[in-house]
Design a protein around this motif. Structure first.
Motif, PDB file in Angstrom:
ATOM      1  N   PHE A   1       0.853  -1.128  -0.124  1.00 41.50           N
ATOM      2  CA  PHE A   1       0.167   0.111  -0.070  1.00 41.50           C
ATOM      3  C   PHE A   1       0.993   1.407   0.132  1.00 41.50           C
ATOM      4  CE2 PHE A   1      -2.507  -3.186   2.075  1.00 41.50           C
ATOM      5  CZ  PHE A   1      -3.734  -3.233   1.175  1.00 41.50           C
ATOM      6  N   ASN A   2       0.340   2.199  -0.772  1.00 44.07           N
ATOM      7  CA  ASN A   2       0.833   3.530  -0.534  1.00 44.07           C
ATOM      8  C   ASN A   2       0.723   4.261   0.888  1.00 44.07           C
ATOM      9  OD1 ASN A   2       0.283   3.328  -3.517  1.00 44.07           O
ATOM     10  ND2 ASN A   2       1.974   4.659  -3.724  1.00 44.07           N
ATOM     11  N   THR A   3      -0.341   4.168   1.166  1.00 49.46           N
ATOM     12  CA  THR A   3      -0.672   4.557   2.466  1.00 49.46           C
ATOM     13  C   THR A   3      -1.694   3.826   3.065  1.00 49.46           C
ATOM     14  OG1 THR A   3      -2.460   6.058   1.702  1.00 49.46           O
ATOM     15  CG2 THR A   3      -0.320   7.007   1.684  1.00 49.46           C
ATOM     16  N   ILE A   4      -1.659   3.683   4.412  1.00 51.41           N
ATOM     17  CA  ILE A   4      -2.579   2.938   5.231  1.00 51.41           C
ATOM     18  C   ILE A   4      -3.287   4.002   6.361  1.00 51.41           C
ATOM     19  CG2 ILE A   4      -2.850   1.161   6.804  1.00 51.41           C
ATOM     20  CD1 ILE A   4      -0.731  -0.536   5.615  1.00 51.41           C
ATOM     21  N   ILE A   5      -4.565   3.885   6.291  1.00 49.02           N
ATOM     22  CA  ILE A   5      -5.152   5.034   7.128  1.00 49.02           C
ATOM     23  C   ILE A   5      -6.263   4.335   8.213  1.00 49.02           C
ATOM     24  CG2 ILE A   5      -6.932   7.003   7.174  1.00 49.02           C
ATOM     25  CD1 ILE A   5      -6.364   6.969   3.914  1.00 49.02           C
ATOM     26  N   MET A   6      -5.786   4.333   9.524  1.00 44.46           N
ATOM     27  CA  MET A   6      -6.577   3.672  10.328  1.00 44.46           C
ATOM     28  C   MET A   6      -7.252   4.889  11.087  1.00 44.46           C
ATOM     29  SD  MET A   6      -3.244   1.696  12.196  1.00 44.46           S
ATOM     30  CE  MET A   6      -4.339   1.341  13.666  1.00 44.46           C
TER      31      MET A   6
ATOM     32  N   ILE B   1       2.125  -1.812  16.060  1.00 45.88           N
ATOM     33  CA  ILE B   1       2.040  -0.699  15.281  1.00 45.88           C
ATOM     34  C   ILE B   1       3.335  -0.382  14.456  1.00 45.88           C
ATOM     35  CG2 ILE B   1       2.814   1.165  16.699  1.00 45.88           C
ATOM     36  CD1 ILE B   1      -0.359   1.335  14.081  1.00 45.88           C
ATOM     37  N   ASN B   2       4.463  -0.796  14.881  1.00 45.17           N
ATOM     38  CA  ASN B   2       5.654  -0.346  14.365  1.00 45.17           C
ATOM     39  C   ASN B   2       6.102  -1.457  13.044  1.00 45.17           C
ATOM     40  OD1 ASN B   2       6.151  -2.535  16.248  1.00 45.17           O
ATOM     41  ND2 ASN B   2       8.122  -1.945  16.423  1.00 45.17           N
ATOM     42  N   LYS B   3       5.183  -2.469  12.875  1.00 43.46           N
ATOM     43  CA  LYS B   3       5.312  -3.565  11.952  1.00 43.46           C
ATOM     44  C   LYS B   3       4.492  -3.194  10.793  1.00 43.46           C
ATOM     45  CE  LYS B   3       6.098  -7.100  15.557  1.00 43.46           C
ATOM     46  NZ  LYS B   3       5.654  -8.388  16.121  1.00 43.46           N
ATOM     47  N   VAL B   4       3.668  -2.240  11.149  1.00 43.85           N
ATOM     48  CA  VAL B   4       2.767  -1.867   9.740  1.00 43.85           C
ATOM     49  C   VAL B   4       3.604  -0.935   8.888  1.00 43.85           C
ATOM     50  CG1 VAL B   4       0.560  -0.783   9.023  1.00 43.85           C
ATOM     51  CG2 VAL B   4       0.968  -2.188  11.199  1.00 43.85           C
ATOM     52  N   SER B   5       4.137  -1.092   7.514  1.00 48.06           N
ATOM     53  CA  SER B   5       5.014  -0.488   6.906  1.00 48.06           C
ATOM     54  C   SER B   5       4.526  -0.191   5.564  1.00 48.06           C
ATOM     55  CB  SER B   5       6.430  -1.033   7.092  1.00 48.06           C
ATOM     56  OG  SER B   5       7.295  -0.294   6.214  1.00 48.06           O
ATOM     57  N   PRO B   6       3.960   0.974   5.249  1.00 49.61           N
ATOM     58  CA  PRO B   6       3.148   1.183   3.796  1.00 49.61           C
ATOM     59  C   PRO B   6       4.526   1.989   3.168  1.00 49.61           C
ATOM     60  CG  PRO B   6       2.347   2.655   5.493  1.00 49.61           C
ATOM     61  CD  PRO B   6       2.958   1.625   6.344  1.00 49.61           C
ATOM     62  N   GLN B   7       4.393   2.096   1.933  1.00 47.65           N
ATOM     63  CA  GLN B   7       5.276   2.608   1.143  1.00 47.65           C
ATOM     64  C   GLN B   7       5.649   4.123   1.477  1.00 47.65           C
ATOM     65  OE1 GLN B   7       4.835   2.041  -3.116  1.00 47.65           O
ATOM     66  NE2 GLN B   7       4.416  -0.027  -2.902  1.00 47.65           N
TER      67      GLN B   7
ATOM     68  N   GLU C   1       3.044   6.333   4.077  1.00 43.68           N
ATOM     69  CA  GLU C   1       2.892   6.846   5.275  1.00 43.68           C
ATOM     70  C   GLU C   1       1.661   6.023   5.829  1.00 43.68           C
ATOM     71  OE1 GLU C   1       3.499  10.487   7.641  1.00 43.68           O
ATOM     72  OE2 GLU C   1       4.458   9.593   5.964  1.00 43.68           O
ATOM     73  N   LEU C   2       1.918   5.997   7.143  1.00 43.79           N
ATOM     74  CA  LEU C   2       0.680   5.468   8.077  1.00 43.79           C
ATOM     75  C   LEU C   2       0.020   6.578   8.834  1.00 43.79           C
ATOM     76  CD1 LEU C   2      -0.835   3.017   9.525  1.00 43.79           C
ATOM     77  CD2 LEU C   2       1.151   2.806  10.732  1.00 43.79           C
ATOM     78  N   TYR C   3      -1.127   6.565   8.776  1.00 44.01           N
ATOM     79  CA  TYR C   3      -2.000   7.656   9.304  1.00 44.01           C
ATOM     80  C   TYR C   3      -3.053   7.209  10.361  1.00 44.01           C
ATOM     81  CZ  TYR C   3      -0.683  10.727   5.596  1.00 44.01           C
ATOM     82  OH  TYR C   3      -0.095  11.528   4.445  1.00 44.01           O
ATOM     83  N   ILE C   4      -3.115   7.662  11.704  1.00 44.32           N
ATOM     84  CA  ILE C   4      -4.133   7.253  12.481  1.00 44.32           C
ATOM     85  C   ILE C   4      -4.701   8.594  12.859  1.00 44.32           C
ATOM     86  CG2 ILE C   4      -4.428   6.742  15.032  1.00 44.32           C
ATOM     87  CD1 ILE C   4      -1.774   5.144  15.021  1.00 44.32           C
ATOM     88  N   THR C   5      -6.000   8.687  12.789  1.00 47.56           N
ATOM     89  CA  THR C   5      -6.897   9.666  13.156  1.00 47.56           C
ATOM     90  C   THR C   5      -7.550   9.572  14.404  1.00 47.56           C
ATOM     91  OG1 THR C   5      -9.174   9.049  11.909  1.00 47.56           O
ATOM     92  CG2 THR C   5      -7.718   9.803  10.586  1.00 47.56           C
ATOM     93  N   VAL C   6      -7.729  10.757  15.033  1.00 46.63           N
ATOM     94  CA  VAL C   6      -8.155  10.677  16.599  1.00 46.63           C
ATOM     95  C   VAL C   6      -9.259  11.805  16.486  1.00 46.63           C
ATOM     96  CG1 VAL C   6      -7.410  11.580  18.750  1.00 46.63           C
ATOM     97  CG2 VAL C   6      -6.003   9.855  17.245  1.00 46.63           C
TER      98      VAL C   6
END
Length: 348
Positions: A211-216, A230-236, A238-243
């Motif tokens: 994936f280019n990006t992963i959005i949680m 969470i540190n094992k999730v490695s998109p090409q 950016e990894l985003y978490i919304t709060v």
């Protein structure tokens, strides 16, 4: 056109959104099936299984494999078709953006398709819906616990899905289209439990690199212990978490769970993971107690942020909203937040 990959059980003689059963048992079916869904003029959804009478999983079906091959050829040829089967392109770059969408708790097929269609229209994106058994019958909180079990058990199905999707679609699409092909994974609410379980139990972090990006988005998972996976999730990119610290759904979830990640002040974890950006929407205008922010939401800045998470940025992988002074970026923490209302009058 929206593609559906699902391990729900088939409903006898079911058609349209009734093709797949609601969650009768937490583990769902052992099969993953592929279907195409389309709708025109706000009429009823048409859902067509591939093959029409499935006797094998989608990755073993010549009809399914041919569909993905044809999709790649249509993208390479920059097709100009119209109607329900049209492929969507980013009007600004001409690139084809795909979203693998994993919905949250209580999402039946109709609700999930509605969100998928809204994303297709809002972001000029093509959507693959992973419909897991998120909607058990019963009364609360028992049905929530059953859905949580279903999310955990769906991890193995998701692992298989990602492996085969990369082989038959994303890898050859990238080879043929290069930067004109993007795919993001968008997980909403309890859908993030599927990813968490996948990483913790299946050790399948390698699949996240497709994936280019992963959005949680507003994840309904424990904030405590998130650093274990969470540190094992490695998109090409950016990894985003919304709060949203006022998220009404997650506050209710908090009653039977430890504090949810989607309620958690993100700057406490983001600084230690260079590919992770946490976006705190808590004080954005009109957000209030909202749990779903990607479509049908009246805030131009929120809409722009969501668009950039999906489509990426031409000049910078990170969300770069320096001109929008109402969003503050903390460079040392890789986190973004809106100032509290008393500090700044927010524009939309």
């Amino acid at each position: 056109m929206i593609l559906i990959l699902s391990h729900r059980e088939l409903k006898p003689n079911g058609k349209g959104v009734e093709t797949f059963q609601r969650c009768l048992k937490a583990e769902g079916s052992t099969q993953i099936l592929l279907a195409m869904a389309s709708i025109e003029n706000d009429q009823e959804w048409g859902v067509d299984l591939l093959p029409a009478d499935p006797v094998e999983e989608w990755e073993e079906s010549s009809e399914c494999l041919n569909l993905f091959s044809q999709l790649i050829k249509r993208m390479v040829g920059r097709e100009t078709e119209s109607g329900a089967q049209k492929l969507q392109r980013n009007p600004e770059t001409g690139a084809y953006t795909w979203i693998l969408f994993i919905p949250g708790y209580s999402s039946n097929l109709n609700d999930s398709l509605k969100k998928a269609k809204e994303m297709e229209d809002t972001y000029n994106s093509n959507v693959i819906l992973y419909s897991w058994p998120a909607d058990p019958e019963g009364t609360e909180p028992a049905r929530y616990f059953k859905a949580r079990d279903a999310a955990r058990l769906s991890a193995r199905r998701l692992k298989s899905l990602l492996i085969h999707l990369e082989q038959v679609f994303t890898k050859p699409a990238r080879e043929a289209l290069a930067e004109d092909f993007r795919i993001s994974m968008l997980l909403h609410s309890l859908g993030n439990k599927v990813l968490e379980s996948l990483i913790l139990n299946e050790e399948a972090a390698a699949q996240s690199t497709m994936f280019n990006t992963i959005i949680m988005h507003q994840p309904d998972v424990d904030a405590a212990g998130v650093m274990q996976w969470i540190n094992k999730v490695s998109p090409q990119e950016e990894l985003y978490i919304t709060v949203n610290q006022h998220d009404g759904v997650l506050i209710i979830s908090d009653i039977v769970n430890r504090i949810r990640l989607g309620l958690f002040p993100g700057d406490l974890i983001a600084h230690s993971l260079p590919k992770l950006s946490v976006i705190d929407f808590t004080h954005a205008h009109n957000v209030a107690r909202a749990h779903w922010l990607f479509t049908d939401f009246e805030n131009n800045i929120v809409r722009l942020i969501c668009k950039r998470m999906i489509h990426g940025n031409a000049s910078d992988q990170r969300i770069n909203l320096g001109l929008e002074s109402q969003l503050i970026y903390f460079a040392d923490k890789f986190s973004y937040s809106f100032p509290e209302p008393e500090l700044m009058r927010l524009r939309t």
